[in-house]
Design a protein around this motif. Structure first.
Motif, PDB file in Angstrom:
ATOM      1  N   VAL A  12     -45.904  90.240  75.019  1.00  0.00           N
ATOM      2  CA  VAL A  12     -46.159  91.375  74.134  1.00  0.00           C
ATOM      3  C   VAL A  12     -47.620  91.362  73.703  1.00  0.00           C
ATOM      4  CG1 VAL A  12     -43.793  91.460  73.250  1.00  0.00           C
ATOM      5  CG2 VAL A  12     -45.507  90.079  72.057  1.00  0.00           C
ATOM      6  N   GLN A  13     -48.040  92.468  73.121  1.00  0.00           N
ATOM      7  CA  GLN A  13     -49.395  92.539  72.592  1.00  0.00           C
ATOM      8  C   GLN A  13     -49.422  92.081  71.137  1.00  0.00           C
ATOM      9  OE1 GLN A  13     -50.800  96.567  73.335  1.00  0.00           O
ATOM     10  NE2 GLN A  13     -51.739  95.875  75.254  1.00  0.00           N
ATOM     11  N   ALA A  14     -50.595  91.663  70.707  1.00  0.00           N
ATOM     12  CA  ALA A  14     -50.766  91.257  69.320  1.00  0.00           C
ATOM     13  C   ALA A  14     -50.318  92.387  68.395  1.00  0.00           C
ATOM     14  CB  ALA A  14     -52.225  90.903  69.058  1.00  0.00           C
ATOM     15  N   GLY A  15     -49.625  92.008  67.330  1.00  0.00           N
ATOM     16  CA  GLY A  15     -49.119  92.981  66.375  1.00  0.00           C
ATOM     17  C   GLY A  15     -47.690  93.406  66.619  1.00  0.00           C
ATOM     18  N   ALA A  16     -47.172  93.074  67.788  1.00  0.00           N
ATOM     19  CA  ALA A  16     -45.802  93.469  68.139  1.00  0.00           C
ATOM     20  C   ALA A  16     -44.779  92.579  67.429  1.00  0.00           C
ATOM     21  CB  ALA A  16     -45.618  93.392  69.649  1.00  0.00           C
ATOM     22  N   SER A  17     -43.534  92.970  67.584  1.00  0.00           N
ATOM     23  CA  SER A  17     -42.408  92.211  67.039  1.00  0.00           C
ATOM     24  C   SER A  17     -41.471  91.806  68.167  1.00  0.00           C
ATOM     25  CB  SER A  17     -41.635  93.044  66.016  1.00  0.00           C
ATOM     26  OG  SER A  17     -42.436  93.357  64.901  1.00  0.00           O
ATOM     27  N   LEU A  18     -40.812  90.702  67.968  1.00  0.00           N
ATOM     28  CA  LEU A  18     -39.770  90.244  68.888  1.00  0.00           C
ATOM     29  C   LEU A  18     -38.657  89.620  68.080  1.00  0.00           C
ATOM     30  CD1 LEU A  18     -41.547  88.304  71.819  1.00  0.00           C
ATOM     31  CD2 LEU A  18     -40.239  90.430  72.012  1.00  0.00           C
ATOM     32  N   ARG A  19     -37.451  89.673  68.637  1.00  0.00           N
ATOM     33  CA  ARG A  19     -36.342  88.944  68.040  1.00  0.00           C
ATOM     34  C   ARG A  19     -35.749  88.022  69.088  1.00  0.00           C
ATOM     35  NH1 ARG A  19     -30.559  90.729  65.342  1.00  0.00           N
ATOM     36  NH2 ARG A  19     -30.003  91.085  67.522  1.00  0.00           N
ATOM     37  N   LEU A  20     -35.779  86.750  68.788  1.00  0.00           N
ATOM     38  CA  LEU A  20     -35.172  85.758  69.650  1.00  0.00           C
ATOM     39  C   LEU A  20     -33.746  85.495  69.185  1.00  0.00           C
ATOM     40  CD1 LEU A  20     -38.062  83.131  69.910  1.00  0.00           C
ATOM     41  CD2 LEU A  20     -37.710  85.232  71.240  1.00  0.00           C
ATOM     42  N   SER A  21     -32.893  85.183  70.151  1.00  0.00           N
ATOM     43  CA  SER A  21     -31.507  84.836  69.850  1.00  0.00           C
ATOM     44  C   SER A  21     -31.183  83.493  70.479  1.00  0.00           C
ATOM     45  CB  SER A  21     -30.554  85.889  70.418  1.00  0.00           C
ATOM     46  OG  SER A  21     -30.812  87.152  69.874  1.00  0.00           O
TER      47      SER A  21
END
Length: 124
Positions: A12-21
């Motif tokens: 992803v690019q800087a500033g993005a969000s992710l959710r890990l499971s």
């Protein structure tokens, strides 16, 4: 035995969000404490955050505080890591870990089971 399977890593690019499971299977009665660690290339493994079965959270370390949030769904035997405002320095392999009994969550040797990890890469 207990098995852990992480998912959600991405580029992803800087500033993005992710959710890990991370979902546990097998002897899930052992997953009293679920945590996230990360390891960047050439760096030591680092505790991120963790949570008890009852929802008590060990806060994220300073560099991640306010951006990373842990949660869990006991019915699904799953722990989540919501990561917001990602930075290039967050690039690492993120691991899920489980402990039946925990004293110091930041110590790797307190954990009984580990997942295989999921790669998070943040581009600038």
């Amino acid at each position: 035995q207990l098995q852990l399977a992480e998912s959600g890593g991405a580029l992803v690019q800087a500033g993005a969000s992710l959710r890990l499971s991370c979902t546990a299977s097998g002897e899930t009665f052992r997953n009293n404490y679920m945590a996230w660690f990360r390891q960047a290339p050439g760096a030591e493994s680092e505790f991120v955050t963790g949570i008890t079965r009852k929802g008590t959270i060990t806060p994220a370390t300073d560099s991640m505080k306010g951006r990373f949030t842990v949660s869990r769904d006991n019915a699904k035997n799953t722990v989540y890591l919501q990561m917001n405002s990602l930075k290039p320095e967050d690039t690492a392999v993120y691991y899920c870990a489980v402990a039946s009994i925990i004293d110091n969550p930041r110590r790797r040797d307190e954990y009984d089971f580990w997942g295989q990890g999921t790669q998070v890469t943040v581009s600038s």
